[in-house]
Design an enzyme around this catalytic site. Structure first.
Site, mmCIF file in Angstrom:
data_model
loop_
_atom_site.group_PDB
_atom_site.id
_atom_site.type_symbol
_atom_site.label_atom_id
_atom_site.label_comp_id
_atom_site.label_asym_id
_atom_site.label_seq_id
_atom_site.Cartn_x
_atom_site.Cartn_y
_atom_site.Cartn_z
ATOM 1 N N SER A 42 50.097 56.953 61.260
ATOM 2 C CA SER A 42 49.928 55.599 60.730
ATOM 3 C C SER A 42 50.643 54.574 61.598
ATOM 4 O O SER A 42 51.839 54.665 61.854
ATOM 5 C CB SER A 42 50.498 55.529 59.297
ATOM 6 O OG SER A 42 49.813 56.412 58.448
ATOM 7 N N HIS A 74 43.540 57.487 59.177
ATOM 8 C CA HIS A 74 43.332 58.547 60.166
ATOM 9 C C HIS A 74 41.831 58.658 60.414
ATOM 10 O O HIS A 74 41.056 58.812 59.471
ATOM 11 C CB HIS A 74 43.926 59.866 59.667
ATOM 12 C CG HIS A 74 45.421 59.818 59.562
ATOM 13 N ND1 HIS A 74 46.252 60.307 60.538
ATOM 14 C CD2 HIS A 74 46.221 59.296 58.608
ATOM 15 C CE1 HIS A 74 47.504 60.106 60.172
ATOM 16 N NE2 HIS A 74 47.516 59.491 59.009
ATOM 17 N N ARG A 95 44.674 64.486 61.852
ATOM 18 C CA ARG A 95 45.815 65.265 61.355
ATOM 19 C C ARG A 95 45.518 65.820 59.963
ATOM 20 O O ARG A 95 45.019 65.111 59.089
ATOM 21 C CB ARG A 95 47.053 64.371 61.314
ATOM 22 C CG ARG A 95 48.276 65.015 60.715
ATOM 23 C CD ARG A 95 49.476 64.078 60.758
ATOM 24 N NE ARG A 95 50.398 64.424 61.840
ATOM 25 C CZ ARG A 95 51.218 63.566 62.428
ATOM 26 N NH1 ARG A 95 51.215 62.296 62.068
ATOM 27 N NH2 ARG A 95 52.031 63.973 63.384
ATOM 28 N N HIS A 97 47.439 67.151 56.779
ATOM 29 C CA HIS A 97 48.780 67.135 56.201
ATOM 30 C C HIS A 97 49.020 68.359 55.326
ATOM 31 O O HIS A 97 48.096 68.888 54.707
ATOM 32 C CB HIS A 97 48.990 65.857 55.374
ATOM 33 C CG HIS A 97 49.149 64.628 56.206
ATOM 34 N ND1 HIS A 97 48.066 63.982 56.780
ATOM 35 C CD2 HIS A 97 50.247 63.926 56.580
ATOM 36 C CE1 HIS A 97 48.505 62.926 57.458
ATOM 37 N NE2 HIS A 97 49.825 62.876 57.346
ATOM 38 N N GLU A 196 59.532 60.544 47.875
ATOM 39 C CA GLU A 196 60.797 61.141 47.484
ATOM 40 C C GLU A 196 61.475 60.296 46.395
ATOM 41 O O GLU A 196 61.335 59.072 46.367
ATOM 42 C CB GLU A 196 61.729 61.235 48.704
ATOM 43 C CG GLU A 196 61.133 61.983 49.893
ATOM 44 C CD GLU A 196 60.093 61.176 50.673
ATOM 45 O OE1 GLU A 196 60.129 59.921 50.622
ATOM 46 O OE2 GLU A 196 59.223 61.791 51.312
ATOM 47 N N SER A 215 55.064 64.934 57.448
ATOM 48 C CA SER A 215 54.331 65.553 58.556
ATOM 49 C C SER A 215 55.315 65.947 59.653
ATOM 50 O O SER A 215 56.528 65.951 59.450
ATOM 51 C CB SER A 215 53.278 64.579 59.114
ATOM 52 O OG SER A 215 53.911 63.468 59.745
ATOM 53 N N ASN A 238 58.810 51.486 55.822
ATOM 54 C CA ASN A 238 59.513 51.000 54.640
ATOM 55 C C ASN A 238 60.879 51.676 54.590
ATOM 56 O O ASN A 238 61.097 52.707 55.227
ATOM 57 C CB ASN A 238 58.727 51.351 53.362
ATOM 58 C CG ASN A 238 58.436 52.848 53.259
ATOM 59 O OD1 ASN A 238 57.449 53.335 53.812
ATOM 60 N ND2 ASN A 238 59.318 53.588 52.598
#
Length: 275
Positions: A42, A74, A95, A97, A196, A215, A238
């Site tokens: 990204s 992507h 990709r 993930h 998280e 990743s 962020n």
């Protein structure tokens, strides 16, 4: 009926599938050998236009072992790029993930395919959350090391690979030579796809992490197994949960990537030219 992915067969040799994929890339592009490879996460996509001349673009789904990316941002293509010095780069915009649930073989297939095309350098990029409070959205950071919290590995059986200097100090020195103010950090790969919690971010910080994402770590291990030299970049899209006070969103990641893309893509292109 959709075609079965050969990597979903437990009896399949993932390295043989990678060789088949490399042969298919050579057939579709007419390029027998690539010297380095880039996985553009990204915010890093524009680098593909800046590093050289794209001579061939192929849908990844036409290559054995690849599947359509599940994530917005992507593009699902493989590009063969002719660099100004005459070498070739394979640019991976497909990709898979870990959180997609396809298994580690599918996650690292692009890296193994790149190695099978002849690439000796693997550049892995991503968009990620930052733990250091002075990092602003749009900040590029070199990955100096990683912590793998997926509880998984691309290595199978009694395969023991040394991960000392996994993220090449030589390649990082080249990047620092071009951008002396580049910061570095330890990347922590979580399983995802949920972001998280603030407590998990504090755990990552306590055990030595500076960047959190979903990743890269598994791919880097596979690249080292294949004998490749690895360079890792994170775009801080962020501040991580609990570090920033507003809720996290994937749209925020996409927007931060778009805003930073011209600057970080130029940086990456300069690094590629210097390798």
């Amino acid at each position: 009926m959709p075609q079965l992915n050969p990597l979903d067969d437990p009896a399949a040799d993932p390295f043989e599938v990678a060789r088949d994929a490399a042969a298919r890339i050579a057939e579709l592009t007419g390029v027998e050998h690539h010297d380095l490879a880039l996985t553009l996460g990204s915010g890093w996509g524009r680098a593909a236009e800046l590093i050289g001349e794209t001579t061939h673009t192929i849908p990844a789904t036409e290559v054995p072992g690849f599947s359509k990316p599940a994530l917005e941002g992507h593009v699902g293509t493989l590009r063969s790029v002719l660099l100004p010095n005459g070498t070739r780069a394979l640019v991976i915009g497909a990709r898979t993930h870990y959180y997609e649930g396809h298994g580690v073989r599918r996650v690292v297939h692009s890296v193994r395919t790149a190695a099978a095309t002849g690439a000796s350098v693997m550049i892995l990029t991503n968009g990620a959350g930052g733990i250091k409070e002075h990092w602003k959205p749009g900040t590029p950071v070199l990955i100096s090391d990683h912590i793998n919290l997926t509880a998984d590995s691309p290595l199978e059986g009694a395969t023991f690979i040394d991960l000392t200097d996994l993220y090449s100090s030589r390649l990082r020195a080249i990047a620092h030579g071009l951008a002396p103010d580049l910061d570095e950090g330890v990347y922590v790969q979580f399983r995802g796809p949920h972001y998280e919690t603030p407590a998990e971010v504090q755990m990552a910080k306590t055990i030595g992490g500076h960047i959190v994402g979903m990743s890269t770590a598994l791919e880097a291990i596979a690249a080292r197994q294949a004998g490749m030299e690895v360079l890792g970049f994170s775009l801080i899209t962020n501040l991580a949960a609990g570090i920033q006070t507003t809720p996290l969103s994937h749209q925020e990641v996409i927007e931060a990537g778009r805003a930073a893309e011209p600057v970080i893509s130029r940086l990456l292109a300069d690094v590629v030219a210097a390798i």
